[in-house]
Design a protein around this motif. Structure first.
Motif, short mmCIF file in Angstrom:
data_model
loop_
_atom_site.label_atom_id
_atom_site.label_comp_id
_atom_site.label_asym_id
_atom_site.label_seq_id
_atom_site.Cartn_x
_atom_site.Cartn_y
_atom_site.Cartn_z
N THR A 69 0.80 -1.23 0.00
CA THR A 69 0.00 0.00 0.00
C THR A 69 0.83 1.28 0.00
O THR A 69 0.33 2.32 -0.39
CB THR A 69 -0.97 0.03 1.20
N SER A 70 2.09 1.22 0.43
CA SER A 70 2.93 2.42 0.42
C SER A 70 3.80 2.50 -0.84
O SER A 70 4.66 3.37 -0.94
CB SER A 70 3.82 2.46 1.67
N CYS A 71 3.54 1.63 -1.78
CA CYS A 71 4.31 1.59 -3.03
C CYS A 71 4.16 2.91 -3.79
O CYS A 71 3.05 3.39 -3.98
CB CYS A 71 3.79 0.44 -3.88
N GLU A 78 -0.30 -1.29 -11.44
CA GLU A 78 -0.83 -2.66 -11.52
C GLU A 78 -2.27 -2.71 -11.01
O GLU A 78 -3.12 -3.39 -11.59
CB GLU A 78 0.04 -3.63 -10.72
N THR A 79 -2.54 -1.99 -9.92
CA THR A 79 -3.90 -1.98 -9.38
C THR A 79 -4.87 -1.33 -10.37
O THR A 79 -5.99 -1.80 -10.55
CB THR A 79 -3.94 -1.28 -8.01
N GLN A 113 -5.28 -1.24 6.29
CA GLN A 113 -4.52 -0.56 5.25
C GLN A 113 -4.95 -1.03 3.86
O GLN A 113 -5.06 -0.24 2.92
CB GLN A 113 -3.02 -0.78 5.43
N LEU A 114 -5.18 -2.34 3.73
CA LEU A 114 -5.60 -2.88 2.43
C LEU A 114 -7.00 -2.41 2.05
O LEU A 114 -7.27 -2.11 0.88
CB LEU A 114 -5.54 -4.42 2.45
N LEU A 115 -7.89 -2.31 3.04
CA LEU A 115 -9.25 -1.82 2.76
C LEU A 115 -9.19 -0.36 2.31
O LEU A 115 -9.84 0.02 1.33
CB LEU A 115 -10.14 -1.98 3.98
N HIS A 119 -10.26 1.15 -1.43
CA HIS A 119 -11.19 2.27 -1.63
C HIS A 119 -10.53 3.40 -2.42
O HIS A 119 -11.12 3.94 -3.36
CB HIS A 119 -11.67 2.82 -0.28
N GLN A 120 -9.31 3.75 -2.06
CA GLN A 120 -8.60 4.85 -2.72
C GLN A 120 -8.38 4.56 -4.21
O GLN A 120 -8.39 5.48 -5.03
CB GLN A 120 -7.24 5.10 -2.05
#
Length: 197
Positions: A69-71, A78-79, A113-115, A119-120
């Protein structure tokens, strides 16, 4: 042998060699018959706090990538690509196909953090699992894909740009470079896998 005969022989050898290389290239990213499942029964946790194992998702094709998530860049790309795949899959996502994003930074990525990340990124879709767990559990899950996490000396995490299509039987169907593969190519391969399934 005349020069013409030698040239003909050389041409035949080149044609046969080229054909062999081309045939080998056709199998790139696919697995051989009898290959083992890449899915482990390791317990991971999804973005909603539910315990899940990759093996429990057998029965439908899944596309897997590896993010954190901090990538600062590649993971976002990729997301976004996965979001495009989700859009193109439509109602098949969840009912016939799963998307799985595994955190390679479980030390910092918990379900919350993943949730937030999902959402973001507009990636909070039914059938799209963001998974984390204890570092040893994540390492075991990655080992099934013959991958490992890279932690740099400064504590930063190395990027894994691999994306993988796994068949309903848990075997690897195709491996992609996440930086260059097109969303439509992934969707086409998923549909072929569904049709063959």
């Amino acid at each position: 042998m005349s020069i013409d005969d030698n040239l003909r022989s050389l041409a035949i050898i080149l044609i046969v060699t080229s054909a062999l290389f081309a045939a080998a290239g056709c199998h790139s990213g696919s697995t051989e018959e009898g290959a083992a499942s890449v899915l482990t029964d390791t317990k991971l946790v999804d973005q909603n706090g539910n315990t899940i194992s990759l093996e429990s998702l057998k029965g439908k094709p899944m596309v897997v990538d590896f993010i954190y998530t901090s990538c600062p860049g590649p993971c976002l790309m990729e997301t976004a690509k996965f979001a495009n795949v989700a859009l193109r899959l439509g109602n098949d996502l969840g009912s016939k196909v799963a998307l799985v994003s595994i955190s390679v930074d479980p030390e910092h990525d918990g379900p919350k953090q993943l949730l937030n990340y999902s959402h973001q990124q507009g990636a909070d879709e039914k059938g799209w699992y963001f998974l984390t767990g204890g570092p040893a559990d994540v390492d075991k899950a990655l080992a099934g894909f013959k991958l490992s996490r890279q932690i740099e000396p400064d504590g930063s995490v190395g990027h894994l740009v691999d994306m993988m299509l796994v068949g309903p039987d848990g075997r690897l169907v195709r491996e992609y470079n996440g930086e260059i593969v097109k969303a439509q190519d992934i969707v086409d391969d998923v549909k072929k896998t569904l049709n063959n399934g």
